[in-house]
Every structure is written in structure tokens, then in C-alpha cells.
Design a protein around this motif. Structure first.
Motif, PDB file in Angstrom:
ATOM      1  N   LEU A   1      -5.959  19.176  19.956  1.00  0.00           N
ATOM      2  CA  LEU A   1      -5.771  18.521  18.665  1.00  0.00           C
ATOM      3  C   LEU A   1      -6.790  19.052  17.672  1.00  0.00           C
ATOM      4  O   LEU A   1      -7.954  19.264  18.015  1.00  0.00           O
ATOM      5  N   ARG A   2      -6.343  19.251  16.457  1.00  0.00           N
ATOM      6  CA  ARG A   2      -7.283  19.699  15.421  1.00  0.00           C
ATOM      7  C   ARG A   2      -7.924  18.468  14.788  1.00  0.00           C
ATOM      8  O   ARG A   2      -7.283  17.427  14.641  1.00  0.00           O
ATOM      9  N   ALA A   3      -9.149  18.584  14.430  1.00  0.00           N
ATOM     10  CA  ALA A   3      -9.854  17.471  13.801  1.00  0.00           C
ATOM     11  C   ALA A   3      -9.455  17.403  12.326  1.00  0.00           C
ATOM     12  O   ALA A   3      -9.381  18.435  11.655  1.00  0.00           O
ATOM     13  N   TYR A   4      -9.169  16.216  11.847  1.00  0.00           N
ATOM     14  CA  TYR A   4      -8.890  16.049  10.423  1.00  0.00           C
ATOM     15  C   TYR A   4      -9.234  14.622  10.022  1.00  0.00           C
ATOM     16  O   TYR A   4      -9.302  13.731  10.853  1.00  0.00           O
ATOM     17  N   ASP A   5      -9.425  14.413   8.737  1.00  0.00           N
ATOM     18  CA  ASP A   5      -9.773  13.102   8.222  1.00  0.00           C
ATOM     19  C   ASP A   5      -8.500  12.264   8.119  1.00  0.00           C
ATOM     20  O   ASP A   5      -7.614  12.565   7.323  1.00  0.00           O
ATOM     21  N   LYS A   6      -8.401  11.225   8.940  1.00  0.00           N
ATOM     22  CA  LYS A   6      -7.192  10.406   9.019  1.00  0.00           C
ATOM     23  C   LYS A   6      -7.137   9.326   7.940  1.00  0.00           C
ATOM     24  O   LYS A   6      -6.118   8.668   7.772  1.00  0.00           O
ATOM     25  N   GLN A   7      -8.213   9.132   7.208  1.00  0.00           N
ATOM     26  CA  GLN A   7      -8.280   8.004   6.277  1.00  0.00           C
ATOM     27  C   GLN A   7      -7.160   8.020   5.252  1.00  0.00           C
ATOM     28  O   GLN A   7      -6.583   6.978   4.927  1.00  0.00           O
ATOM     29  N   ALA A   8      -6.803   9.194   4.732  1.00  0.00           N
ATOM     30  CA  ALA A   8      -5.732   9.276   3.726  1.00  0.00           C
ATOM     31  C   ALA A   8      -4.409   8.799   4.333  1.00  0.00           C
ATOM     32  O   ALA A   8      -3.641   8.078   3.678  1.00  0.00           O
ATOM     33  N   ASP A   9      -4.140   9.174   5.587  1.00  0.00           N
ATOM     34  CA  ASP A   9      -2.908   8.727   6.262  1.00  0.00           C
ATOM     35  C   ASP A   9      -2.940   7.220   6.520  1.00  0.00           C
ATOM     36  O   ASP A   9      -1.939   6.531   6.348  1.00  0.00           O
ATOM     37  N   ILE A  10      -4.078   6.717   6.918  1.00  0.00           N
ATOM     38  CA  ILE A  10      -4.227   5.277   7.170  1.00  0.00           C
ATOM     39  C   ILE A  10      -3.982   4.497   5.880  1.00  0.00           C
ATOM     40  O   ILE A  10      -3.254   3.506   5.866  1.00  0.00           O
ATOM     41  N   ASP A  11      -4.577   4.961   4.777  1.00  0.00           N
ATOM     42  CA  ASP A  11      -4.390   4.296   3.488  1.00  0.00           C
ATOM     43  C   ASP A  11      -2.921   4.319   3.058  1.00  0.00           C
ATOM     44  O   ASP A  11      -2.401   3.328   2.530  1.00  0.00           O
ATOM     45  N   LEU A  12      -2.240   5.430   3.287  1.00  0.00           N
ATOM     46  CA  LEU A  12      -0.828   5.551   2.929  1.00  0.00           C
ATOM     47  C   LEU A  12       0.020   4.557   3.733  1.00  0.00           C
ATOM     48  O   LEU A  12       0.897   3.880   3.180  1.00  0.00           O
ATOM     49  N   ILE A  13      -0.245   4.451   5.013  1.00  0.00           N
ATOM     50  CA  ILE A  13       0.499   3.512   5.866  1.00  0.00           C
ATOM     51  C   ILE A  13       0.243   2.083   5.407  1.00  0.00           C
ATOM     52  O   ILE A  13       1.180   1.293   5.243  1.00  0.00           O
ATOM     53  N   ARG A  14      -1.015   1.746   5.182  1.00  0.00           N
ATOM     54  CA  ARG A  14      -1.348   0.385   4.743  1.00  0.00           C
ATOM     55  C   ARG A  14      -0.722   0.044   3.399  1.00  0.00           C
ATOM     56  O   ARG A  14      -0.309  -1.091   3.168  1.00  0.00           O
ATOM     57  N   SER A  15      -0.638   1.002   2.511  1.00  0.00           N
ATOM     58  CA  SER A  15      -0.072   0.733   1.180  1.00  0.00           C
ATOM     59  C   SER A  15       1.439   0.480   1.258  1.00  0.00           C
ATOM     60  O   SER A  15       2.028  -0.046   0.318  1.00  0.00           O
TER      61      SER A  15
END
Length: 195
Positions: free
Chosen positions: A61-75
Motif C-alpha cells: 500500500l502506498r502511504a497517503y493522507d486520508k483526511q481529505a477522503d474522510i472529510d468527503l465521506i463525512r460531508s
């Protein structure tokens, strides 16, 4: 039903129709992306056409910042609104339980033990008590009383069994009276906890 295994350790694995249908739906979904997405099947279960069989530890797995995806799901979600997404129960749980207890004690009370009436109680206590409640106080799918009702049903069955050991009307009356006192005490002790 046997299906082809995901890994070569076994030629086939057993599945059930529901899981097999889910596997077939996954195959159609994989086929619809037409190779634009790489899909791995890490399960020890059935082979899924279009998914590459791979052990989880083999996937880099490649490392990446998941926060943007988490914020999109929550929104994508909003708080549920009463009257729009759900309807409140017509009666508060504490009030409903209080009426249930009163109805239950009324249905169980007999001056003189009667086998026919008691057997009817054991067979249909839920229906007998629920029809005593005010109209529309319990709506379809309202399971709030079920834990209380389950306890009462089990205790009624045990009480019935004790009565079966009686040999005459006097013994049946005694067992009924003691059983009523014990069950009435337990029913009075039932309480509602809002979590």
C-alpha cells in the motif's frame, strides 16, 4: 454448493446461495470498471473473476493522507431529522412500560385458579396485554417492550410447569397464588432506563 477456491490450497470451497449471489454481483461490478481499478481478493473463500488472488501481506500500500477522503465521506451525511427521516414513538418508553405492567397484572389476576384461563394466558399474554394499551401507543416495529415480554413469557412457562405437578384444586390454587405474588413483585420491579 461448491465453487472454485480463491487460492490453490483447495480446488473448491463450499458456499451458500446468498454468498454466491454476492460473489456474482462483485464480478459484474469488477467487469463494469473494465480494468480501470485493480481489485484484489484476499479471502480464503471463493474465487472472484476479475479480482487478483493475493494474500493481504503481499499487497504494497502506498502511504497517503486520508483526511481529505474522510472529510468527503463525512460531508455526505447529515444528522437525521425527526419527521423527515424518522418518526418519534407516540408514547414515551416509561409510560408505555407502566401501562404494560398494569395490563399484565390485570390479565394474570384470578380469584380462583382456572386451567383454561391460565393456559390461554400462557399462549397469548402478549396479545392480551397489548390490546389493553391505548390505540396507537405501540406502532409496528416498536420493539421496546420485547425484553420485558420475553422475561414474562419464560416465567409463565415455568409457572405452568410447576402447576402441572399439582394433584388437586387446592394445590393448584396454592401454586397459582404463590406464583402470582412472585411474578407481580418482579413486574412491579421492572423499570425503564433511558440510555
Amino acid at each position: 454448493m461448491p465453487v472454485q477456491a480463491n487460492f490453490s490450497d483447495a480446488e473448491t470451497v463450499l458456499t451458500q446461495p446468498y454468498f454466491n449471489q454476492a460473489r456474482q454481483m462483485a464480478e459484474r461490478a469488477i467487469e463494469s470498471v473494465d480494468g480501470r481499478v485493480k481489485v484484489f481478493n484476499c479471502s480464503d473463500g471463493a474465487l472472484v473473476r476479475g479480482a487478483e488472488p493475493l494474500r493481504a501481506e503481499q499487497i504494497a500500500l502506498r502511504a497517503y493522507d486520508k483526511q481529505a477522503d474522510i472529510d468527503l465521506i463525512r460531508s455526505s451525511f447529515r444528522p437525521l431529522r425527526a419527521g423527515e427521516d424518522w418518526e418519534p414513538f407516540p408514547m414515551a418508553g416509561e409510560q408505555l412500560l407502566s401501562l404494560y405492567k398494569k395490563g399484565l397484572l390485570n390479565e394474570l389476576k384470578m380469584k380462583k385458579f382456572n386451567w383454561f384461563k391460565f393456559a390461554k394466558i400462557v399462549d397469548s399474554i402478549d396479545h392480551m396485554v397489548l390490546k389493553r394499551l391505548p390505540r396507537k401507543s405501540v406502532v409496528e416495529g416498536d420493539m421496546r417492550l420485547e425484553p420485558y415480554m420475553e422475561v414474562v413469557r419464560e416465567l409463565l412457562i415455568m409457572w405452568y410447569r410447576f402447576l402441572c405437578f399439582g394433584n388437586n384444586e387446592h394445590e393448584w390454587q396454592q401454586v397459582y397464588e404463590v406464583g402470582y405474588q412472585e411474578l407481580a413483585a418482579l413486574i412491579e420491579d421492572m423499570h425503564w432506563d433511558d440510555l
